[in-house]
Design an enzyme around this catalytic site. Sequence first.
Site, PDB file in Angstrom:
ATOM      1  N   HIS A 134       4.275  12.292  10.928  1.00  0.00           N
ATOM      2  CA  HIS A 134       3.634  11.720   9.733  1.00  0.00           C
ATOM      3  C   HIS A 134       3.963  10.240   9.538  1.00  0.00           C
ATOM      4  CE1 HIS A 134       2.154  11.405   5.581  1.00  0.00           C
ATOM      5  NE2 HIS A 134       3.237  10.686   5.382  1.00  0.00           N
TER       6      HIS A 134
ATOM      7  N   HIS B  49       4.073   7.285 -30.685  1.00  0.00           N
ATOM      8  CA  HIS B  49       2.841   6.500 -30.581  1.00  0.00           C
ATOM      9  C   HIS B  49       3.070   5.008 -30.815  1.00  0.00           C
ATOM     10  CE1 HIS B  49       0.865  10.302 -30.339  1.00  0.00           C
ATOM     11  NE2 HIS B  49      -0.348   9.794 -30.456  1.00  0.00           N
TER      12      HIS B  49
ATOM     13  N   HIS C 247       2.606   5.035  10.256  1.00  0.00           N
ATOM     14  CA  HIS C 247       2.195   6.432  10.137  1.00  0.00           C
ATOM     15  C   HIS C 247       1.113   6.732  11.187  1.00  0.00           C
ATOM     16  CE1 HIS C 247       3.810   5.221   6.243  1.00  0.00           C
ATOM     17  NE2 HIS C 247       4.053   6.492   5.978  1.00  0.00           N
TER      18      HIS C 247
ATOM     19  N   GLU D   8      -6.567   8.608 -19.061  1.00  0.00           N
ATOM     20  CA  GLU D   8      -6.230   7.182 -19.069  1.00  0.00           C
ATOM     21  C   GLU D   8      -6.055   6.621 -17.657  1.00  0.00           C
ATOM     22  OE1 GLU D   8      -4.661   9.034 -22.878  1.00  0.00           O
ATOM     23  OE2 GLU D   8      -4.489   9.497 -20.732  1.00  0.00           O
TER      24      GLU D   8
END
Length: 658
Positions: free
Chosen positions: A258, A465, A27, A403
Site C-alpha cells: 500500500h 454554540h 504508494h 457542513e
Amino acid sequence: MTASFADCANAIRALSMDAVEAANSGHPGMPMGMADVATVLFQEYLKFDPADPKWADRDRFVLSAGHGSMLLYSTLYLTGYAQPTLRDIRDFRQIGSPCAGHPENFELPGVECTTGPLGQGFAMAVGMAAAERHLNAVYGDGLVDHRTWVIAGDGCLMEGINHEAVGLAGHLKLGKLIVLWDDNKITIDGAVSLSSSEDIPARYRASGWQVVECDGHDRADIARAIDEALASDLPSLVKCRTIIGFGAPNKQGSSKVHGSPLGADEVAAARAALGWDHPAFEIPADIRETWLEAGKRGAVPHAAWKQRLAEHEDRAEFERRMRGELPAWFSMADHVQGLLAAPQKVATRKASEMALEAINAQIPDTVGGSADLTGSNNTLTKGLGTFSAGNYASRYVYYGIREFGMSAAMNGMALHGGVIPYGGTFLVFADYARAAIRLSALQQARVVYVMTHDSIGLGEDGPTHQPVEHLTSLRLIPNLDVYRPCDVVETAECWELALQRQDGPGLLALSRQNLPQLRTEAAENRSARGAYAIREAEAPRQVVLIASGSEVEIAVAVRDELEAQGIGADVVSMPCWERFDAQDAQYKRDLLPAHALKVSIEAGATLGWERYTGLDGLNFGVDGFGASGPYLKLYEHFGLTAGAIVPRIVEKLNGEQA
C-alpha cells in the site's frame, strides 16, 4: 504498430513502481491495482485534450485516492500533456518536481483538484458535477455537456464526508457523476474486514445511486460496467474488484504494497511477472505511441465544441464566467450609498443578506446555500430558486446538515469554474468544515464561507454554540481571508473583497445581535487595507483601541469615556488581519504607533492579538468556553464593556507614567 492493452496498462504500473522506488517513498499498490481501469477510462471514455488542459467542456477526472498519485502522473505523461515530463516523474516527491506526493491542482494543469485527505476528492467531484448541471441548464448541451469521473478507494468510502457527499449527489440525481471504486479490500492496517463489514453497494443504492460491478482486471468487463453507468440518469458507483499491487508476485493483495516502495528485488520480480522487459522509466515506442493516439481522441470533439462556442450568442458571457472575472457592471457603490443615506442598525448576518441582494442581482455566477441554517445565516435572496434535480438552473442549494460535505462541494464548484459558490453555517461549526476550508486555501479556490453567530453574542445557546477559539484558529490557515465586519458598510465592503479575489477563499464571521452603523462615509473601500482608524483621537493620543466586528462598538464607547477624561484614543477597526498584514510598514506604523498603548477587544480568544498590541499592551476577550445567558449579560460577565475596560486602561497608563 499498436501496443496491446496489457502493455499499455503495464506502462502505468512500471512508471508507478519505478517512481516510488526512486523516491524511496510513495504508494505503488493503488496505481498497479487500478492500471487496467485507468487504461480503459483514459483510452476509451474520458473526454479531454492534452493540447488544452483547461478546455471548458472537458470531462473532469478526480483521483480521490490521492495517495496513488502516480496513477494520475503516469496517465498525464502517457497521453501527451506538456507536463509532467519524464524528468518530472523521475523526480517524484522531490522539491521542484510538480509530481508531488499527492496531486496538487496548482502544480499540473491536468490535476483538477488537490487530493490526499481521503473522501474530499469524492465530495469535490459532487460539486463539479453540480456545477456542470447548472451551467448546462443555463447554456445548453452545445456548450456544457460533460461528465465527472472519480477513482476512489476504500478509505474515501469510509470517511464520514463520503456519507454526506453520497446523500447529496443522490438527492440531486447527478447522473453525470461516475465513481470507479478500487475495491481491493485492503487498508493500511490490513484487510478491510478488520474495521468494516458495511454493505457499501446497499448504502449507495439506498441513497439514490446506481451500483454496477466488474472485474477490475478484465478490459471487456470494465467497459461493460462503464457502459451501464453511462446509460443511467443516476450517479453511478462502479465496484471494480482489483488486487492491490497487481503484478508484484510476493506482495500483491496485501497491505505491504500500500504505502511503501516494493524494493529492488520485488520490482525485478514484478517486471518478470508482467513481462515488462524494459529499463526503469523507459516506455517503448509502440506503447508510447498508442497512448499518445488515445490522448488525441479529444481533438475532434474539442474542435466541434469550439465551433459551437464561436457561433453561440452567449459566447462572451460564458467565457467571462469560465475565466472567473466578475461582470464589468458589478458595483457595490449604489448599495453603500443607500446605507449612508439611511443608516441601519442590524446584525451583520442581516447586513450580509442585504449585500447579497445587491450581489446576486448583478452576478449570475453566484450559487448560494446553507447547511440547514438558511433562516439563520440569511443566505437566500430573492429570485435564486431551489437548485434541484428538477431545476438545475436555480442558484440556491439546500445542503442539509452537511457542513463538511457542503464545503468540499463548494470547492469542487469553484474549481470546475463558471460559478462562485458561497455557503452558510454557524461559526462554531467551522470545526466540521475546517478540513475543506483548508483545502479551499491550499487550492486557491474562490469560495465564500458565510459563518454567523460569531461570538458569545449569540447568547443563550451557550458554550456548545459560542465560538471562542475559532477566529484565531481560522486566521492560522494560510491564504484564507477571515473577515469580521463591524456594521452594514463594512459587511458590504468585505463581501466585495471576497468576490474580487480569484486566488483564494474568504470567510465572513457575522453577528447574530444588532449592531449600530458606525461608518457614515465610504469614499473608498476602507476594509481593503484590513484595518483603519474608524475614530480618531481629539485629545493628545495615548491609546489605540483595536477591535473587530461587534466589539468595535464597544471600542468606540471606551474611546468616548477616555476622551472625556482627557485621554486621546483612536479606534481602529480591523475586519481582516490578513489584509492588514499585507500593508506596507509605514501604514502599519502610522495606524499602530509605537508610543501609544495598544488595546485589543474581541469576544473570542486573545491569543494572537499580541502581534498588534505588543507585550505591554492589553488584550480583552474570552479565553474560556463562554456561558449561557442573554448576550448583554454575557458581555458584562466577561468584562467586555466600557465600564470594565476603561479603568484597566487608566490603571495601565498611570502605572507606566509612574
